[in-house]
Structure formats: C-alpha cells, structure tokens
Design a protein around this motif. Structure first.
Motif, mmCIF file in Angstrom:
data_model
loop_
_atom_site.group_PDB
_atom_site.id
_atom_site.type_symbol
_atom_site.label_atom_id
_atom_site.label_comp_id
_atom_site.label_asym_id
_atom_site.label_seq_id
_atom_site.Cartn_x
_atom_site.Cartn_y
_atom_site.Cartn_z
ATOM 1 N N ASN A 1 0.822 -1.218 0.000
ATOM 2 C CA ASN A 1 0.000 0.000 0.000
ATOM 3 C C ASN A 1 0.856 1.270 0.000
ATOM 4 O OD1 ASN A 1 -2.612 1.049 -0.229
ATOM 5 N ND2 ASN A 1 -2.715 1.517 1.948
ATOM 6 N N ILE A 2 1.998 1.184 -0.659
ATOM 7 C CA ILE A 2 2.866 2.352 -0.843
ATOM 8 C C ILE A 2 2.741 2.801 -2.297
ATOM 9 C CG2 ILE A 2 5.228 3.222 -0.827
ATOM 10 C CD1 ILE A 2 5.845 1.078 1.319
ATOM 11 N N ARG A 3 2.332 4.036 -2.483
ATOM 12 C CA ARG A 3 2.126 4.597 -3.814
ATOM 13 C C ARG A 3 3.343 5.434 -4.204
ATOM 14 N NH1 ARG A 3 -1.080 8.388 -3.396
ATOM 15 N NH2 ARG A 3 -1.435 8.498 -1.167
ATOM 16 N N VAL A 4 3.768 5.304 -5.459
ATOM 17 C CA VAL A 4 4.923 6.058 -5.954
ATOM 18 C C VAL A 4 4.555 6.664 -7.303
ATOM 19 C CG1 VAL A 4 7.411 6.029 -6.333
ATOM 20 C CG2 VAL A 4 6.365 4.276 -4.864
ATOM 21 N N ASN A 5 4.612 7.981 -7.387
ATOM 22 C CA ASN A 5 4.214 8.700 -8.601
ATOM 23 C C ASN A 5 5.217 9.808 -8.917
ATOM 24 O OD1 ASN A 5 1.382 7.577 -9.276
ATOM 25 N ND2 ASN A 5 1.229 8.008 -7.084
ATOM 26 N N THR A 6 5.033 10.421 -10.079
ATOM 27 C CA THR A 6 5.974 11.449 -10.539
ATOM 28 C C THR A 6 5.238 12.624 -11.169
ATOM 29 O OG1 THR A 6 7.794 9.897 -10.945
ATOM 30 C CG2 THR A 6 7.831 11.935 -12.186
ATOM 31 N N ILE A 7 5.718 13.820 -10.872
ATOM 32 C CA ILE A 7 5.315 15.039 -11.569
ATOM 33 C C ILE A 7 6.467 15.480 -12.464
ATOM 34 C CG2 ILE A 7 4.733 17.488 -11.316
ATOM 35 C CD1 ILE A 7 3.403 16.819 -8.675
ATOM 36 N N ALA A 8 6.156 15.809 -13.715
ATOM 37 C CA ALA A 8 7.201 16.221 -14.651
ATOM 38 C C ALA A 8 6.831 17.572 -15.265
ATOM 39 C CB ALA A 8 7.372 15.168 -15.748
ATOM 40 N N PRO A 9 7.383 18.653 -14.748
ATOM 41 C CA PRO A 9 7.099 19.976 -15.309
ATOM 42 C C PRO A 9 7.997 20.307 -16.505
ATOM 43 C CG PRO A 9 8.476 20.189 -13.384
ATOM 44 C CD PRO A 9 8.208 18.715 -13.549
ATOM 45 N N ALA A 10 7.648 21.368 -17.193
ATOM 46 C CA ALA A 10 8.515 21.925 -18.227
ATOM 47 C C ALA A 10 9.301 23.076 -17.599
ATOM 48 C CB ALA A 10 7.678 22.367 -19.424
ATOM 49 N N LEU A 11 9.528 24.138 -18.340
ATOM 50 C CA LEU A 11 10.313 25.248 -17.804
ATOM 51 C C LEU A 11 9.485 26.022 -16.784
ATOM 52 C CD1 LEU A 11 12.938 26.893 -17.884
ATOM 53 C CD2 LEU A 11 11.912 28.295 -19.684
ATOM 54 N N THR B 1 -4.039 5.310 -6.951
ATOM 55 C CA THR B 1 -3.209 5.796 -8.060
ATOM 56 C C THR B 1 -1.739 5.574 -7.751
ATOM 57 O OG1 THR B 1 -4.828 7.535 -8.515
ATOM 58 C CG2 THR B 1 -2.654 7.787 -9.500
ATOM 59 N N THR B 2 -1.057 4.816 -8.596
ATOM 60 C CA THR B 2 0.375 4.608 -8.411
ATOM 61 C C THR B 2 1.040 4.344 -9.755
ATOM 62 O OG1 THR B 2 2.024 3.506 -7.001
ATOM 63 C CG2 THR B 2 0.380 2.082 -8.041
ATOM 64 N N GLY B 3 2.340 4.625 -9.821
ATOM 65 C CA GLY B 3 3.116 4.398 -11.030
ATOM 66 C C GLY B 3 2.842 5.367 -12.155
ATOM 67 N N GLN B 4 2.275 6.525 -11.821
ATOM 68 C CA GLN B 4 1.891 7.483 -12.854
ATOM 69 C C GLN B 4 2.902 8.623 -12.991
ATOM 70 O OE1 GLN B 4 -0.830 6.656 -14.818
ATOM 71 N NE2 GLN B 4 -0.465 4.840 -13.545
ATOM 72 N N VAL B 5 3.048 9.107 -14.223
ATOM 73 C CA VAL B 5 3.858 10.293 -14.516
ATOM 74 C C VAL B 5 2.932 11.308 -15.171
ATOM 75 C CG1 VAL B 5 5.863 11.229 -15.708
ATOM 76 C CG2 VAL B 5 5.891 8.857 -14.889
ATOM 77 N N VAL B 6 2.778 12.463 -14.543
ATOM 78 C CA VAL B 6 1.891 13.493 -15.076
ATOM 79 C C VAL B 6 2.729 14.713 -15.460
ATOM 80 C CG1 VAL B 6 -0.110 14.949 -14.665
ATOM 81 C CG2 VAL B 6 -0.002 12.659 -13.644
ATOM 82 N N TYR B 7 2.563 15.157 -16.697
ATOM 83 C CA TYR B 7 3.338 16.280 -17.224
ATOM 84 C C TYR B 7 2.577 17.578 -17.017
ATOM 85 C CZ TYR B 7 6.198 12.618 -19.123
ATOM 86 O OH TYR B 7 7.001 11.517 -19.223
ATOM 87 N N VAL B 8 3.127 18.423 -16.177
ATOM 88 C CA VAL B 8 2.560 19.756 -15.938
ATOM 89 C C VAL B 8 3.449 20.720 -16.721
ATOM 90 C CG1 VAL B 8 1.849 21.419 -14.175
ATOM 91 C CG2 VAL B 8 1.856 18.980 -13.645
#
Length: 263
Positions: free
Chosen positions: A184-194, A245-252
């Motif tokens: 029950n450990i969730r790991v996610n990523t946020i990926a911004p631009a400049l 929600t886990t294993g997701q990469v969201v591009y902001v």
C-alpha cells in the motif's frame, strides 16, 4: 481547491526550501499538513522556516548525504507523531560542471548531474520506503522529473546527462510502484517543463528562450511555468484522494510535450 485535503498528514519535502518545493510546502500546510522541508542553503532554510511557522520544520542539509532523508523522516515522525509521505523535488542543472551535448559532456559533469538528480532521489525514496515498510502504514512517495526526459529541446536545452536522469526517474518510479503496491505504498511522478525557479534563471533571462516558450508552452498565454502550477497535483498525490493511483507520470508542462514550438 477546497481546504483540508491533507489534514493530519505529515510530509517530508527534500528540496523544499525554495522554488517548487517551498511552494508545495506552503500548499500542503494550507491543506492541513505539517511539513519538514530540507534544503542545503542556510538562508533559504531560515526563510522557509519563517514562512511555514508552526506548521513546518526546516532542516539545512544536502540531499546527496545518505543520512539526510532518514534524519528528516525521523524528525517528522518524532515531532509530529508519524510520517505519511515524501516529496522529492531536489535536483539541479549540471551545466556548470560539464553537462551538455554528448560530444562535449565530461565524465565529471555526467557523474555530478546523476548525483544531484538521481542518486539523491534514490536515497530519499529508499529512506521513505524503509520507514513505511517498518511501520506497515502504507504511504505516498512523489518524485520530481522533467518533460526533458521524454521531449527534447536540442537548441536551447541540450544537457544530455540531465535528460538521462529525468528519464531514469520514470523507470525508477514505475519499478518501485509495481514492487511496493502490495504494501500500500504509492509512488508517482510530476514532470514539469520550464518553471521560474532559481535553477531556471539562465533560461528565464534569455530572450530567445522566452520567445520559444510562447509557442512551446502555449497554455495561459504562452509563459514560463510558476512554482504553484504543480501544487494542486502534488496535493492530490499526497492525499487520500490518490489512494488508488500509483506508477503514474503526469506532465505539468503548459503544452510543451504536445507542441512544436519555434525553432
């Protein structure tokens, strides 16, 4: 966003005393969380402490020190009662240390860039996972990547070690997410631009890059991102709303990854 998404949540932010990390810390606190923020600059640590007040603790330490994240997590648990999640924002450009196009890239630049952006992240994630496993509580780990990991900009942002690191964050995050979902450990990523942060000063002062950004990041009039642009998503990932929600990469990224931009 309505208030209270993070009530009674205790969160550690590595790289939380400036830029996107500090913006997230203030957003977390506004949503009811208590935070421990870590930065290596004494001045920004002191300023962060003043801004967070009783809702936060600022620690001055280097993210590449193997003891830093562990100490921050232990401080969080001791001072606030427990630990719920980690947000790793720390990283930086290796341009001044030798990162660049492959034919110009130095071994020192490669190693330092990986140390800043990937080794530090591995260490913080490891410390968080170990604590959560030991205490059997479940929790959330959120990592910071970059759109450059999947969408290059050869004219203006040709730092190949940095791009490799940010691409590696995706694989690392997904691998952890798959392995630790049973705990029950969730790991996610946020990926911004400049985004307008201390690291982006070179780009933010370059008229050619600003012109490029108008069409490469066309949302909201075509602009450089602001630290607060990632806050809402960070709050979501650290909250119980993201419990499935886990294993997701969201591009902001303001549209970077779906736009050609100017050449």
């Amino acid at each position: 966003m309505s208030e209270g998404w993070l009530i009674e949540k205790n969160i550690v932010i590595i790289g939380g005393t400036s830029g996107m990390g500090l913006s997230a810390a203030k957003a977390f606190a506004a949503q009811g969380a208590r935070v421990v923020v870590v930065g290596r600059n004494r001045q920004t640590c002191n300023a962060a402490q003043q801004q967070l007040g009783e809702k936060g603790i600022a620690i001055c330490a280097d993210a590449i020190d193997p003891s830093t994240a562990e100490n921050a997590i232990n401080t969080c648990a001791q001072q606030f009662g427990t630990f719920h999640g980690l947000y790793h924002v720390a990283g930086g450009s290796g341009r001044k240390m030798g990162d660049g196009p492959l034919h110009e890239l130095t071994l020192a630049g490669w190693n330092k860039t990986f140390e800043l952006n990937l080794t530090s992240l591995m260490l913080s994630n490891q410390a968080a996972i170990r604590w959560l496993l030991q205490h059997k509580t479940g929790g959330s780990v959120l990592n910071m990547s970059s759109v450059l990991g999947i969408s290059p900009s050869p004219l203006h942002f040709a730092t190949h070690a940095y791009a490799a690191c940010k691409s590696a964050v995706t694989g690392f995050t997904k691998s952890l997410a798959a392995y630790y979902a049973k705990d029950n450990i969730r790991v996610n990523t946020i990926a911004p631009a400049l985004v307008a942060t201390p690291m982006a000063q070179r780009a933010a002062q370059d008229e050619a890059i600003l012109s490029f950004i108008k069409t490469k990041q066309p949302l909201d009039g075509g602009r450089i991102g602001r630290p607060e642009d990632t806050d809402g998503l960070a709050c979501y990932f650290m909250s119980d709303y993201a419990r499935f929600t886990t294993g997701q990469v969201v591009y902001v990224d303001g549209g970077w990854s779906v736009s050609e931009g100017q050449v």
